[in-house]
Design a protein around this motif. Structure first.
Motif, PDB file in Angstrom:
ATOM      1  N   GLY A  20      -2.581  -1.231  -4.250  1.00 26.13           N
ATOM      2  CA  GLY A  20      -3.419  -0.326  -3.481  1.00 26.13           C
ATOM      3  C   GLY A  20      -2.688   0.851  -2.870  1.00 26.13           C
ATOM      4  O   GLY A  20      -3.255   1.578  -2.041  1.00 26.13           O
ATOM      5  N   MET A  21      -1.453   1.085  -3.269  1.00 30.69           N
ATOM      6  CA  MET A  21      -0.713   2.230  -2.751  1.00 30.69           C
ATOM      7  C   MET A  21      -1.177   3.494  -3.457  1.00 30.69           C
ATOM      8  O   MET A  21      -1.303   3.504  -4.683  1.00 30.69           O
ATOM      9  CB  MET A  21       0.798   2.029  -2.954  1.00 30.69           C
ATOM     10  CG  MET A  21       1.658   3.113  -2.306  1.00 30.69           C
ATOM     11  SD  MET A  21       3.442   2.784  -2.449  1.00 30.69           S
ATOM     12  CE  MET A  21       3.641   1.446  -1.253  1.00 30.69           C
ATOM     13  N   PRO A  22      -1.458   4.586  -2.729  1.00 31.69           N
ATOM     14  CA  PRO A  22      -1.848   5.841  -3.376  1.00 31.69           C
ATOM     15  C   PRO A  22      -0.793   6.289  -4.383  1.00 31.69           C
ATOM     16  O   PRO A  22       0.403   6.035  -4.199  1.00 31.69           O
ATOM     17  CB  PRO A  22      -1.954   6.821  -2.202  1.00 31.69           C
ATOM     18  CG  PRO A  22      -2.211   5.964  -1.012  1.00 31.69           C
ATOM     19  CD  PRO A  22      -1.459   4.687  -1.262  1.00 31.69           C
ATOM     20  N   ASN A  25       2.335   8.179  -3.103  1.00 35.13           N
ATOM     21  CA  ASN A  25       3.233   7.304  -2.352  1.00 35.13           C
ATOM     22  C   ASN A  25       3.952   6.324  -3.269  1.00 35.13           C
ATOM     23  O   ASN A  25       5.137   6.025  -3.085  1.00 35.13           O
ATOM     24  CB  ASN A  25       2.464   6.536  -1.286  1.00 35.13           C
ATOM     25  CG  ASN A  25       2.120   7.392  -0.083  1.00 35.13           C
ATOM     26  OD1 ASN A  25       2.407   8.587  -0.061  1.00 35.13           O
ATOM     27  ND2 ASN A  25       1.501   6.789   0.922  1.00 35.13           N
ATOM     28  N   ARG A  62       1.002  -2.064   5.450  1.00 32.43           N
ATOM     29  CA  ARG A  62      -0.178  -1.403   4.886  1.00 32.43           C
ATOM     30  C   ARG A  62       0.220  -0.594   3.652  1.00 32.43           C
ATOM     31  O   ARG A  62       1.098   0.268   3.719  1.00 32.43           O
ATOM     32  CB  ARG A  62      -0.793  -0.479   5.930  1.00 32.43           C
ATOM     33  CG  ARG A  62      -1.441  -1.177   7.105  1.00 32.43           C
ATOM     34  CD  ARG A  62      -1.999  -0.156   8.085  1.00 32.43           C
ATOM     35  NE  ARG A  62      -2.831   0.849   7.391  1.00 32.43           N
ATOM     36  CZ  ARG A  62      -3.186   2.013   7.928  1.00 32.43           C
ATOM     37  NH1 ARG A  62      -2.751   2.339   9.148  1.00 32.43           N
ATOM     38  NH2 ARG A  62      -3.939   2.845   7.259  1.00 32.43           N
ATOM     39  N   ASP A  64      -1.694   1.555   2.173  1.00 37.33           N
ATOM     40  CA  ASP A  64      -2.330   2.878   2.189  1.00 37.33           C
ATOM     41  C   ASP A  64      -1.829   3.753   3.340  1.00 37.33           C
ATOM     42  O   ASP A  64      -2.413   4.795   3.648  1.00 37.33           O
ATOM     43  CB  ASP A  64      -3.849   2.746   2.284  1.00 37.33           C
ATOM     44  CG  ASP A  64      -4.308   2.025   3.549  1.00 37.33           C
ATOM     45  OD1 ASP A  64      -3.451   1.437   4.249  1.00 37.33           O
ATOM     46  OD2 ASP A  64      -5.512   2.052   3.840  1.00 37.33           O
ATOM     47  N   ARG A  66       0.036   6.443   5.647  1.00 34.75           N
ATOM     48  CA  ARG A  66       0.508   7.814   5.467  1.00 34.75           C
ATOM     49  C   ARG A  66       1.333   8.216   6.691  1.00 34.75           C
ATOM     50  O   ARG A  66       0.868   8.067   7.822  1.00 34.75           O
ATOM     51  CB  ARG A  66      -0.665   8.789   5.331  1.00 34.75           C
ATOM     52  CG  ARG A  66      -1.542   8.555   4.115  1.00 34.75           C
ATOM     53  CD  ARG A  66      -1.033   9.308   2.931  1.00 34.75           C
ATOM     54  NE  ARG A  66      -1.919   9.245   1.774  1.00 34.75           N
ATOM     55  CZ  ARG A  66      -1.580   9.689   0.579  1.00 34.75           C
ATOM     56  NH1 ARG A  66      -0.392  10.239   0.385  1.00 34.75           N
ATOM     57  NH2 ARG A  66      -2.428   9.591  -0.430  1.00 34.75           N
TER      58      ARG A  66
END
Length: 354
Positions: A20-22, A25, A62, A64, A66
């Protein structure tokens, strides 16, 4: 067979994206991890994936997150990592320090609300590649090291890195734990069922041990740089305290000695410190880099004890390893590879290392 660097890096990114990491990233995080393995820092590359998976599944990192700047001046920035892994906020913080240093001559950034950031040398090399002197250090999650003369763990591996550009294009790059070895090197021995060399760990009574599990699972300790009071372990102990002052006290991250260390509602709240210095504020154009090249050249030309083992400077082993692994692939031990395969399958990430 060892996988190519490209496949190795792609496998890391595939797992991170599946978590689920963008994508942006994941690109940076995979680059930091793959850089470590390419340059022989095997304790901080793909071998970290099982630990990161545990953090993720336990809600301690997490995917996700930033990073964001929460305060800054022309020479400084405080970055909030958002409770994610440390690679992206660290890349952001060092990039910020570099940009500010190129404007005002020197700058520092700190990060809080972060986690393990990979190899510190990756970030100081960013500065050296930009023509700047770079420094970086980080507090740790694991409390595994007793102070000199102590019988209770208070500190972590608390690594420190320094890099400088050189006129010959080969930077000086020092990346070191303030312990005798990085924790990952002990973990890698455990992964393959191998004993640790003398001097790496002590049991709960402070006696030397060769059991790779003794420091993490059996109440023992890792040794500070120096190994014992007789061999000046106060030096590693003092450096570890310095690292925590810079990385935690400056950033406001939770101190490793705080009972709430790594237990806050979001993330691990590990702290990092980064600094960049432009040599041009002290020297004429190219003079610093020329002196660095001359200095390192004389050190390398030192007559060796063994002609088969020439004298090197910090960074040289990594450059040699990277050359070999770009050509021959990046080896991963069978025990670790099996763990990575299971993690990739559980995340429905494609498997690219066959």
């Amino acid at each position: 067979m060892p996988a190519t660097y490209a496949n190795h890096r792609a496998q890391l990114k595939a797992i991170l994206v599946a978590w689920g990491m963008p994508d942006d990233n994941a690109e940076i995080t995979a680059d930091v991890l793959a850089w470590s393995d390419l340059h022989g820092v095997d304790s901080h590359g793909i071998s970290m994936i099982p630990s990161y998976d545990t953090l993720r599944r336990n809600g301690r990192a997490r995917m996700d997150a930033r990073p964001r700047i929460i305060s800054e001046t022309p020479v400084s920035a405080v970055v909030d990592g958002g409770g994610g892994l440390g690679h992206v906020p660290s890349h952001f913080a060092m990039s910020t320090a570099i940009a500010k240093a190129k404007t005002v001559g020197m700058a520092a950034s700190v990060v809080r609300s972060s986690a393990h950031f990979g190899a510190a040398g990756y970030f100081t090399l960013m500065a050296a590649n930009a023509g700047l002197v770079g420094m970086a250090c980080t507090s740790a999650s694991g409390i595994q090291v007793a102070p000199t003369f102590g019988k209770q763990a208070r500190l972590g591996t608390d690594p420190w890195s320094f890099a400088a550009p050189s006129a010959d294009g080969v930077p000086f790059l020092l990346d070191m734990a303030t312990t005798t070895v990085a924790a990952g090197r002990i973990r890698n021995k455990a992964n393959e069922g191998l004993p640790t060399p003398d001097g790496w760990v002590l049991d709960r009574e402070g006696r030397p041990s060769n059991d790779p599990l003794v420091a993490k699972e059996k109440g023992g300790f890792m040794t500070s740089l120096g190994g014992s009071p007789e061999n000046s372990s106060y030096k590693g102990y003092g450096l570890a305290v310095m690292v925590n002052i810079l990385a935690s006290c400056l950033s406001g991250a939770t101190l490793i000695t705080d009972p709430e260390h790594t237990k806050k509602p979001v993330g691990q709240d590990i702290g990092h410190f980064f600094m960049a210095i432009d040599p041009a504020i002290f020297r004429g154009a190219g003079d610093f880099e020329s002196d660095v090249a001359s200095f390192l050249g004389v050190l390398r030309a030192t007559t060796p004890v063994d002609p088969a083992q020439p004298v090197m400077v910090a960074g040289d082993p990594q450059w040699k390893t990277a050359e070999t692994r770009l050509r021959d692939g990046i080896p991963v031990g069978a025990g670790l590879l099996a763990q990575i395969r299971q993690i990739a399958q559980a995340a429905a990430a494609p498997w690219l290392l066959d």
